[in-house]
Enzyme design. Sequence first.
Site, PDB file in Angstrom:
ATOM      1  N   LEU A 106       0.886  -1.169   0.000  1.00 49.69           N
ATOM      2  CA  LEU A 106       0.000   0.000   0.000  1.00 49.69           C
ATOM      3  C   LEU A 106       0.917   1.210   0.000  1.00 49.69           C
ATOM      4  CD1 LEU A 106      -2.720  -0.970   2.677  1.00 49.69           C
ATOM      5  CD2 LEU A 106      -2.928  -1.028   0.181  1.00 49.69           C
ATOM      6  N   ASP A 107       0.492   2.279  -0.659  1.00 47.94           N
ATOM      7  CA  ASP A 107       1.301   3.502  -0.672  1.00 47.94           C
ATOM      8  C   ASP A 107       1.464   4.026   0.756  1.00 47.94           C
ATOM      9  OD1 ASP A 107       1.334   3.333  -3.413  1.00 47.94           O
ATOM     10  OD2 ASP A 107      -0.369   4.699  -3.662  1.00 47.94           O
ATOM     11  N   LYS A 108       2.458   4.886   0.929  1.00 46.40           N
ATOM     12  CA  LYS A 108       2.736   5.423   2.271  1.00 46.40           C
ATOM     13  C   LYS A 108       1.490   6.103   2.861  1.00 46.40           C
ATOM     14  CE  LYS A 108       6.303   8.023   4.682  1.00 46.40           C
ATOM     15  NZ  LYS A 108       7.482   8.874   4.581  1.00 46.40           N
ATOM     16  N   HIS A 188       0.645   2.284  -7.762  1.00 42.35           N
ATOM     17  CA  HIS A 188      -0.331   3.388  -7.638  1.00 42.35           C
ATOM     18  C   HIS A 188      -1.592   3.132  -8.474  1.00 42.35           C
ATOM     19  CE1 HIS A 188       2.551   5.587  -5.404  1.00 42.35           C
ATOM     20  NE2 HIS A 188       3.169   6.195  -6.375  1.00 42.35           N
ATOM     21  N   LYS A 191      -4.995   5.083  -7.774  1.00 41.70           N
ATOM     22  CA  LYS A 191      -4.815   6.533  -8.000  1.00 41.70           C
ATOM     23  C   LYS A 191      -4.696   6.825  -9.499  1.00 41.70           C
ATOM     24  CE  LYS A 191      -2.557   7.231  -3.567  1.00 41.70           C
ATOM     25  NZ  LYS A 191      -1.253   7.199  -2.885  1.00 41.70           N
TER      26      LYS A 191
END
Length: 236
Positions: A106-108, A188, A191
């Site tokens: 998962l992204d930060k 990503h 997004k």
Amino acid sequence: MAAMMRLDKLLGHCGWGTRRQLKELCKNGNVLVNGRACRDSSVKVDPAADVISVDGEQVLYEQYSYLMLHKPAGVLSATEDRHSQTVLDLLPRTYQGAGLFPVGRLDKDTTGLLLLTNDGKWSHRITSPKKHIDKVYEATVDGIIPEDMEEQFQAGIMLADGLQCLPAHAVQTGANTVEITVQEGKYHQVKRMCAAVGLTVTALHRRSIGSLQLDSCLQPGSFRTLTEKERELPFE
Ligand code: URA
């Protein structure tokens, strides 16, 4: 009979220290095997049968661990990093030597359900797009949600760099929230899919993987082990 293993390997796996530290612990008589001080950290023990303790605390050995973490924002989905806190840093000592890693990333800034394990096969079954496992995200977005968003996602979004995504689901759930279900995990991905339909994601939260939902009792940053039944839920 279960495979025998070196005492220092077993203790290291359970987070009791480095090989050198364990040598010292044993030498000093802090480690008991079946009630007797074991001063040689290289002896072979049977993890299934031998009772091992360090400083009076019983050591519980599990070859494989399966954890559910409520990932908070600001923490990296990595095992180590020189600058930022990682999801491994959120776990207690007993999990530090077991070779755990996050199942996908998962992204930060993304929050929600993150699985951690040291079972490579189980992890691969979850992350492989060939297994068609649904990952459900709630995205908070900026921009005008297009009327044909569901159809665009269903048809398979083409990302800005020309990468073609598999068909996915997108349903508007509020004025500026969208529930998005994908079966792959490109960089990503959510997004960039949203960007392809003119939306900027301002917050992203993963709710479930297959039939496994994030436990609503878990506060951001906390974790728990999965039950045997829950380990199969991603595949249902
Ligand atoms: N898609 C993203 O864009 N970010 C994540 O963290 C997960 C899926």
